[in-house]
Design an enzyme around this catalytic site. Structure first.
Site: not given
Length: 592
Positions: A204, A354, A452, A475-476, A486, A523
């Protein structure tokens, strides 16, 4: 004083220079003693009164929340209030006082330690971070019990004419405590950076720091023990580096860098209304990634052409069964209202939503069984198809929002034709239900696939045949292509977006998708990395989606790019299999 440097995790960009203000965990000062039998109920009441006072304090914070405060702060206060109301916090420590005769502080810390140990067993990083929320709530109760309060430091003495701003250094800091560092009129007081021992990209503190656009570095381990009150501190949010008591030379160097960054930001702001067009006149779409409808303001401020990725799971994650409370999924009306807000806020620009991307690695309920290999388990579209009613509810909510503006639906982690077909079938079912109910929606809403998984990139014909657009989640894709977790620090150094296999899959996806007449976007994090902008342009990419803060820097790269020179160099890069050659060639693209 000796100078030293600490290395941690960068979570919010920029450079902050100021004096350290330490927040010492109250738990470190807790006294441990046994309460006589005749005083047990009085001790119980003392803890109950402290919990009630914290409840009132949180309510006051919510009531006095400045209008310009990030939405996340209000949400985090709500989460802390829910945690405080949970029997595991409000009642279990009372039982410890009654059965073990511990004093109130000791009983509370004992219970929190047991809960923290349970959270340490959770594999998902995001949910593991929620342990710190529980500890932060306990901190507030302990401060009341011990008669201490969050202190705001006096004006520091220093060699500057103006009092220096402060950098908060803590083992951890709650979003609610951050509000104590604001002036009554809602403006920032004088804090300009955060440094914490714990935390990660999803903590957070990191989320709030990014929303406030304040440099921060977390995961520093011993920062709160090594840094002393009023020390001079430099926070390099780009590198995740903290320099304590820097020499005058280092201080001047960072001040120069800070000033240069400030000037560069001002120059970039002038590009807000400039179309993203390469030197040879090729237009490029720059879209924003958002988590909440309120993020649309930042996207528009940065000049985004629309929302390329609305991560809808953030509407669900705050409802997680953190301490045994009943799990509550947002209703169709609740979801619809959030999607509608985003669509209306973007003023006619497209919003790509998404569908829910949770599952074994991001369970809605942390108490449920976690798979042995969560990244390979029941997640994203697999989870949604296994929970058809939940998925249908979300599809209905998204479709309803489509009557307010341009909406596109993006499906994550597709790999099989039957997954696409089942998804499209459920979408048609949602449309049929809305038609029968007389509810408006866009019948021509576009549906796209996230590429991905390597299998998806290697079997694109079955995607282009069924879908309206493609979005590459780098990323994936990198994680699955290289078989690397990762977030595992032991193998994180192997995570490489320039691996030839990764580049081949990205280039192939762009080429095949565009040949079929489909829009193709990136993205993932690669889209916002200016060092890779020209490489992606050379591959043929014409739509980038990123965090709004990265958009203007990427636009500047596009405006300075010559496609004719870049494209030929990129072809040569894609034919190479030597890492050093690829890295050097990508760097050379920057000089074209």
């Amino acid at each position: 004083m000796a100078s030293f440097t600490l290395h941690g995790i960068p979570v919010s960009r920029g450079i902050a220079i100021g004096r350290a203000h330490l927040l010492t965990p109250a738990a470190l000062d807790v006294k441990h003693y046994l309460v006589p039998v005749e005083q047990v109920e009085a001790e119980v009441k003392r803890l109950q009164d402290a919990i009630a006072e914290v409840h009132r304090g949180l309510q006051a914070l919510w009531t006095e929340l400045p209008k310009d405060a990030p939405t996340e702060l209000g949400a985090f206060i709500d989460v802390h209030a829910l945690i405080l109301s949970d029997p595991m916090i409000s009642e279990a420590p009372l039982d410890i006082i009654r059965t073990r005769h511990y004093n109130a502080e000791w009983a509370l810390v004992t219970q929190i330690d047991e809960l923290s140990a349970q959270f340490d067993e959770i594999e998902d990083e995001y949910l593991r971070e929620r342990k710190h929320d529980i500890q932060q709530v306990a901190e507030r109760v302990l401060k009341v019990l011990m008669g201490t309060a969050l202190s705001v430091p006096p004006v520091f003495s220093g060699d500057d004419h103006a009092p220096p701003s402060m950098i908060v250094v803590a083992h951890d800091i709650s979003p609610a405590d951050m509000l104590a560092f604001r002036d009554r009129d809602g403006g920032p007081r004088s804090f300009i950076g955060f440094v914490t021992d714990v935390g990660g990209q999803n903590s957070h503190t990191a989320i709030v720091a990014r929303s406030l656009d304040i440099p921060a570095a977390v995961g520093m381990s011993q920062a709160s023990r090594l840094i002393e009150q009023d020390d001079w501190v430099i926070v390099d949010g780009d590198a995740g580096v903290v320099i304590c008591n820097p020499s005058q030379l280092v201080l001047e160097q960072y001040r120069a860098r800070q000033a240069a960054l400030g000037k560069a930001r001002k120059r970039l702001l002038k590009l807000k209304k400039t179309p993203a067009v390469t030197k040879d006149g090729t237009p490029v779409k720059l879209m924003a990634n958002i988590e909440l409808p309120e993020d649309c303001a930042g996207a528009l401020e940065a000049g985004a052409n629309g929302v390329g990725l609305f991560r809808s799971e953030f509407l669900f994650m705050g409802r997680a069964n953190v301490l045994g409370n009943a799990l509550r999924i947002p209703s169709e009306d609740e979801q619809f209202e959030q999607y509608r807000k985003a669509v209306v806020a973007m003023k006619g620009r497209p919003v790509t939503i998404r569908t829910l991307d949770v599952g074994a690695d991001k369970p809605l309920d942390p108490t449920e069984h976690t798979a042995l290999n969560p990244a390979l388990g029941l997640r994203a579209i697999r989870y949604c198809l296994a929970e058809p009613q939940l998925f249908l509810t979300q599809l209905r909510a998204i479709l309803r929002a489509s009557s307010y503006g341009k909406v596109r639906i993006l499906i994550p982690m597709l790999a099989h034709a039957f997954e696409i077909d089942q998804t499209l079938s459920m979408l048609e079912q949602a449309k049929l239900q809305l038609r029968e109910e007389g509810v408006k929606y866009d019948p021509d809403v576009e549906v796209g696939a996230m590429i991905e998984i390597p299998a998806a990139a290697l079997a694109l014909p079955m995607f282009v045949k069924r879908m309206d657009f493609l979005s590459i989640g780098t990323n994936d894709l990198i994680q699955y292509t290289l078989a690397i977790d990762r977030v595992d620090y032991e193998v994180a150094h192997l995570y490489n977006p320039l691996h030839p296999a990764v580049l081949m899959l990205i280039a192939q996806t762009i080429a095949i998708g565009q040949k079929a007449g489909l829009d193709v976007a990136v993205c993932g994090e690669m889209a916002g990395d200016t060092k890779l902008t020209r490489l992606l342009l050379g591959m043929g990419l014409r739509e980038f989606s990123m965090h709004p803060a990265q958009l203007l820097s990427v636009k500047q790269e596009i405006l300075n790019s010559d496609l004719s020179a870049i494209t030929s160099r990129t072809r040569r890069i894609l034919r190479s299999y030597e890492p050093d050659e690829i890295a050097a060639a990508v760097e050379q693209l920057q000089s074209l």
